[in-house]
Design a protein around this motif. Sequence first.
Motif, PDB file in Angstrom:
ATOM      1  N   LEU A   1      -4.329 -13.381   8.838  1.00 29.81           N
ATOM      2  CA  LEU A   1      -4.372 -12.032   8.297  1.00 29.81           C
ATOM      3  C   LEU A   1      -5.063 -12.034   6.936  1.00 29.81           C
ATOM      4  CD1 LEU A   1      -0.721 -11.024   9.085  1.00 29.81           C
ATOM      5  CD2 LEU A   1      -2.722 -10.665  10.471  1.00 29.81           C
ATOM      6  N   LYS A   2      -5.620 -10.875   6.575  1.00 25.18           N
ATOM      7  CA  LYS A   2      -6.276 -10.745   5.277  1.00 25.18           C
ATOM      8  C   LYS A   2      -5.390  -9.940   4.345  1.00 25.18           C
ATOM      9  CE  LYS A   2     -11.244 -11.018   5.318  1.00 25.18           C
ATOM     10  NZ  LYS A   2     -12.486 -10.288   5.389  1.00 25.18           N
ATOM     11  N   PRO A   3      -4.978 -10.499   3.212  1.00 26.23           N
ATOM     12  CA  PRO A   3      -4.190  -9.706   2.264  1.00 26.23           C
ATOM     13  C   PRO A   3      -5.088  -8.768   1.474  1.00 26.23           C
ATOM     14  CG  PRO A   3      -4.405 -11.959   1.487  1.00 26.23           C
ATOM     15  CD  PRO A   3      -5.132 -11.893   2.789  1.00 26.23           C
ATOM     16  N   MET A   4      -4.779  -7.478   1.543  1.00 27.31           N
ATOM     17  CA  MET A   4      -5.582  -6.480   0.835  1.00 27.31           C
ATOM     18  C   MET A   4      -4.664  -5.703  -0.106  1.00 27.31           C
ATOM     19  SD  MET A   4      -8.568  -6.772   2.350  1.00 27.31           S
ATOM     20  CE  MET A   4      -9.610  -5.373   2.553  1.00 27.31           C
ATOM     21  N   GLU A   5      -5.130  -5.503  -1.342  1.00 26.41           N
ATOM     22  CA  GLU A   5      -4.384  -4.662  -2.277  1.00 26.41           C
ATOM     23  C   GLU A   5      -4.481  -3.221  -1.809  1.00 26.41           C
ATOM     24  OE1 GLU A   5      -5.826  -5.180  -6.214  1.00 26.41           O
ATOM     25  OE2 GLU A   5      -5.614  -7.337  -6.081  1.00 26.41           O
ATOM     26  N   ALA A   6      -3.334  -2.541  -1.813  1.00 23.62           N
ATOM     27  CA  ALA A   6      -3.360  -1.157  -1.351  1.00 23.62           C
ATOM     28  C   ALA A   6      -2.421  -0.334  -2.217  1.00 23.62           C
ATOM     29  CB  ALA A   6      -2.948  -1.068   0.107  1.00 23.62           C
ATOM     30  N   HIS A   7      -2.646   0.970  -2.215  1.00 30.13           N
ATOM     31  CA  HIS A   7      -1.805   1.873  -2.994  1.00 30.13           C
ATOM     32  C   HIS A   7      -1.470   3.094  -2.166  1.00 30.13           C
ATOM     33  CE1 HIS A   7      -0.905   5.144  -5.802  1.00 30.13           C
ATOM     34  NE2 HIS A   7      -0.233   4.206  -6.407  1.00 30.13           N
ATOM     35  N   ARG A   8      -0.274   3.612  -2.400  1.00 30.28           N
ATOM     36  CA  ARG A   8       0.183   4.775  -1.663  1.00 30.28           C
ATOM     37  C   ARG A   8       1.024   5.603  -2.626  1.00 30.28           C
ATOM     38  NH1 ARG A   8       5.031   5.260   0.721  1.00 30.28           N
ATOM     39  NH2 ARG A   8       5.114   7.123   1.981  1.00 30.28           N
ATOM     40  N   ASP A   9       0.914   6.923  -2.559  1.00 30.31           N
ATOM     41  CA  ASP A   9       1.718   7.764  -3.451  1.00 30.31           C
ATOM     42  C   ASP A   9       3.124   7.844  -2.901  1.00 30.31           C
ATOM     43  OD1 ASP A   9      -0.328   8.253  -5.227  1.00 30.31           O
ATOM     44  OD2 ASP A   9      -1.138   9.848  -3.965  1.00 30.31           O
ATOM     45  N   CYS A  10       4.030   7.083  -3.512  1.00 33.30           N
ATOM     46  CA  CYS A  10       5.396   6.993  -3.011  1.00 33.30           C
ATOM     47  C   CYS A  10       6.332   7.546  -4.080  1.00 33.30           C
ATOM     48  CB  CYS A  10       5.730   5.539  -2.697  1.00 33.30           C
ATOM     49  SG  CYS A  10       7.385   5.294  -2.081  1.00 33.30           S
ATOM     50  N   ASP A  11       7.352   8.285  -3.656  1.00 33.35           N
ATOM     51  CA  ASP A  11       8.287   8.867  -4.618  1.00 33.35           C
ATOM     52  C   ASP A  11       9.265   7.828  -5.162  1.00 33.35           C
ATOM     53  OD1 ASP A  11       7.089  11.233  -4.010  1.00 33.35           O
ATOM     54  OD2 ASP A  11       8.516  11.710  -2.408  1.00 33.35           O
TER      55      ASP A  11
ATOM     56  N   SER B   1      -4.297   4.900   7.630  1.00 33.54           N
ATOM     57  CA  SER B   1      -4.451   6.199   6.982  1.00 33.54           C
ATOM     58  C   SER B   1      -3.376   6.444   5.922  1.00 33.54           C
ATOM     59  CB  SER B   1      -4.397   7.296   8.042  1.00 33.54           C
ATOM     60  OG  SER B   1      -3.206   7.164   8.793  1.00 33.54           O
ATOM     61  N   ASP B   2      -2.253   5.692   5.988  1.00 29.87           N
ATOM     62  CA  ASP B   2      -1.198   5.877   4.986  1.00 29.87           C
ATOM     63  C   ASP B   2      -1.578   5.289   3.640  1.00 29.87           C
ATOM     64  OD1 ASP B   2       0.453   7.061   6.809  1.00 29.87           O
ATOM     65  OD2 ASP B   2       1.343   5.179   7.453  1.00 29.87           O
ATOM     66  N   TRP B   3      -2.506   4.351   3.642  1.00 24.64           N
ATOM     67  CA  TRP B   3      -2.767   3.571   2.443  1.00 24.64           C
ATOM     68  C   TRP B   3      -4.173   3.827   1.932  1.00 24.64           C
ATOM     69  CZ3 TRP B   3       1.071   0.818   0.208  1.00 24.64           C
ATOM     70  CH2 TRP B   3       2.197   0.566   0.989  1.00 24.64           C
ATOM     71  N   GLU B   4      -4.290   3.673   0.629  1.00 28.58           N
ATOM     72  CA  GLU B   4      -5.617   3.636   0.035  1.00 28.58           C
ATOM     73  C   GLU B   4      -5.912   2.169  -0.271  1.00 28.58           C
ATOM     74  OE1 GLU B   4      -7.655   4.745  -4.164  1.00 28.58           O
ATOM     75  OE2 GLU B   4      -5.708   5.600  -3.693  1.00 28.58           O
ATOM     76  N   ILE B   5      -6.829   1.588   0.475  1.00 31.83           N
ATOM     77  CA  ILE B   5      -7.036   0.139   0.372  1.00 31.83           C
ATOM     78  C   ILE B   5      -8.051  -0.149  -0.726  1.00 31.83           C
ATOM     79  CG2 ILE B   5      -7.952  -1.847   1.598  1.00 31.83           C
ATOM     80  CD1 ILE B   5      -6.495  -0.529   4.068  1.00 31.83           C
ATOM     81  N   ILE B   6      -7.630  -0.981  -1.679  1.00 34.40           N
ATOM     82  CA  ILE B   6      -8.435  -1.203  -2.878  1.00 34.40           C
ATOM     83  C   ILE B   6      -9.405  -2.366  -2.666  1.00 34.40           C
ATOM     84  CG2 ILE B   6      -8.335  -1.765  -5.319  1.00 34.40           C
ATOM     85  CD1 ILE B   6      -5.441  -0.501  -5.202  1.00 34.40           C
ATOM     86  N   GLY B   7      -8.899  -3.488  -2.217  1.00 35.09           N
ATOM     87  CA  GLY B   7      -9.799  -4.621  -2.033  1.00 35.09           C
ATOM     88  C   GLY B   7      -9.016  -5.872  -1.730  1.00 35.09           C
ATOM     89  N   PRO B   8      -9.701  -6.974  -1.419  1.00 32.99           N
ATOM     90  CA  PRO B   8      -8.990  -8.203  -1.067  1.00 32.99           C
ATOM     91  C   PRO B   8      -8.256  -8.801  -2.260  1.00 32.99           C
ATOM     92  CG  PRO B   8     -11.340  -8.572  -1.113  1.00 32.99           C
ATOM     93  CD  PRO B   8     -11.142  -7.117  -1.269  1.00 32.99           C
ATOM     94  N   ARG B   9      -7.116  -9.396  -1.978  1.00 27.45           N
ATOM     95  CA  ARG B   9      -6.303 -10.037  -3.002  1.00 27.45           C
ATOM     96  C   ARG B   9      -6.708 -11.495  -3.095  1.00 27.45           C
ATOM     97  NH1 ARG B   9      -2.917  -8.213  -7.015  1.00 27.45           N
ATOM     98  NH2 ARG B   9      -1.307  -9.730  -7.483  1.00 27.45           N
ATOM     99  N   GLU B  10      -6.826 -11.985  -4.323  1.00 30.42           N
ATOM    100  CA  GLU B  10      -7.213 -13.387  -4.475  1.00 30.42           C
ATOM    101  C   GLU B  10      -5.994 -14.281  -4.449  1.00 30.42           C
ATOM    102  OE1 GLU B  10      -9.977 -14.913  -7.151  1.00 30.42           O
ATOM    103  OE2 GLU B  10     -11.207 -13.114  -7.168  1.00 30.42           O
TER     104      GLU B  10
END
Lengths: 317, 176
Positions: free
Chosen positions: A226-236, A280-289
């Motif tokens: 699997l590829k680890p990707m940094e992602a962000h989601r607007d969570c309360d 679609s739930d996530w905004e994917i930023i980029g690969p994690r090092e």
Amino acid sequence: MKVTIDGHTIDVEPGTTILQAARKIGGDIVPPAMCYHSLIENTGGNCRVCMVKVAQGSERDPRPMPKLVPSCKTEVQDGMVVENISNPNVLEARKNVVELLLINHPLDCPVCDQAGECELQNLSFKHGVEMTFFEEDKRVFEMTSLGDKIKLHMNRCIVCFRCVKLVDQISPERQHGLLYRGDRAEISSYIQKAVDSEWSGNIIDVCPVGALTDKTFRFKSRVWFLKPMEAHRDCDTCSGNALVWMFGNEIYRVTMRNAPYGEHEELICNTCRFEKKNVSDWEIIGPREYPKFSVINQNNYVTPPKKVVINADKRLL
Amino acid sequence: MAEYNLSNRKVMVSNKKMTFSERLYLPEILRGMGVTINHLFKPKVTYVYGKDIRPFATTYRGQHVLKRDDEGRERCVACGMCAVACPAEAITIVAAERQPGEEHLYREEKYASTYEINMLRCIFCGLCEYACPKEAIYLTQRLVEVETNRRDFIYTKDDLLESMDNRIDISQRRLR
């Protein structure tokens, strides 16, 4: 306060532990730690792999400490001299500690979901010995569940207390803990009561071994595919900063973002972890090092390949 | 420069004078013919192509087999070590969890529900066999058969898994 670790001197604040001072220096001299986790209060002192030798207690009292001390719980004093990898006794003690951690560990890495990101695996590769003196039968427990999302393999547990202390921290009352003592010690919730907190999924990530695993990811894939990707989601509930593990265009699992030395940046909530598995739930930023030789980098190309220039004209002709 | 004689069969050429019998020419010819004729009565080392079947080496790397244990349970636990070791990326595995009642089919709690090897990609290097922690996959002395359709070269578990009636002997393979 000045502290010298393996010949490297650093100025630190009062109240810093030897482990934190060593991590500030960085490099080979950092003692490994299985139970200490900076996000969780009051952890450390259980696994004994971070033992170091204090060759000089302080400037005022230069006597050495008589025994090896756990560096994650020992605070530095002014003028302290610590030996970690420069002392053969420390390395010998660490080898024995790893062997003792492994005596009841089933070594079922081919089946275990944690393989590839397991701290015990890395530790025994680096510090362990290939053989063991232990001939007796290993302890065997039934597999249980902590709630409907978390699986507990007590066989693999090394009793580091990270999960117990994390649940103490995130929930108002105690929900699970350690039953019995010594060899028969067993992590359990009270009479199979579920660990139900909005943050309870984080005990999967802080577990250094595969004792606590994600039921929604169970046997789906191995982490190095699997590829680890940094992602962000607007969570309360939480910050929404997470790491999504992708295969092609699918999200297989969501974890906390990793930090150096097997730690994590911040806790994420159960909604993000277990229920949001669509791209679609996530905004994917980029690969994690990840560190260069981590098995997670196997077959992944995080950094773009460098262009190779061969100056044939200058050298050959 | 030092003289190296690694093969121990090096003969130094000298320019010595021939003896009388050597100069006669005929005795030496007869001696040479003797060596040639001797070989007529020695066992033959050549295999006639098409007629004889040449025996394979015990470590020959041919078609793969997925082994079962002595009770007929699949040994593979779908750990993915073969797939990650494979330099040609020919192996695809999907894992599944063993359900209660399937203990006679699978050895451990996890098994490979799909195990595919693309024989067109495979380079028969044997790294999958070397990487396997459960002694589940071996390369055998069988050859991959010719197919007329490219899709048929993707071998599934039906093609790879050995049957208990016709077990494949891998006892001659020396790996570790």
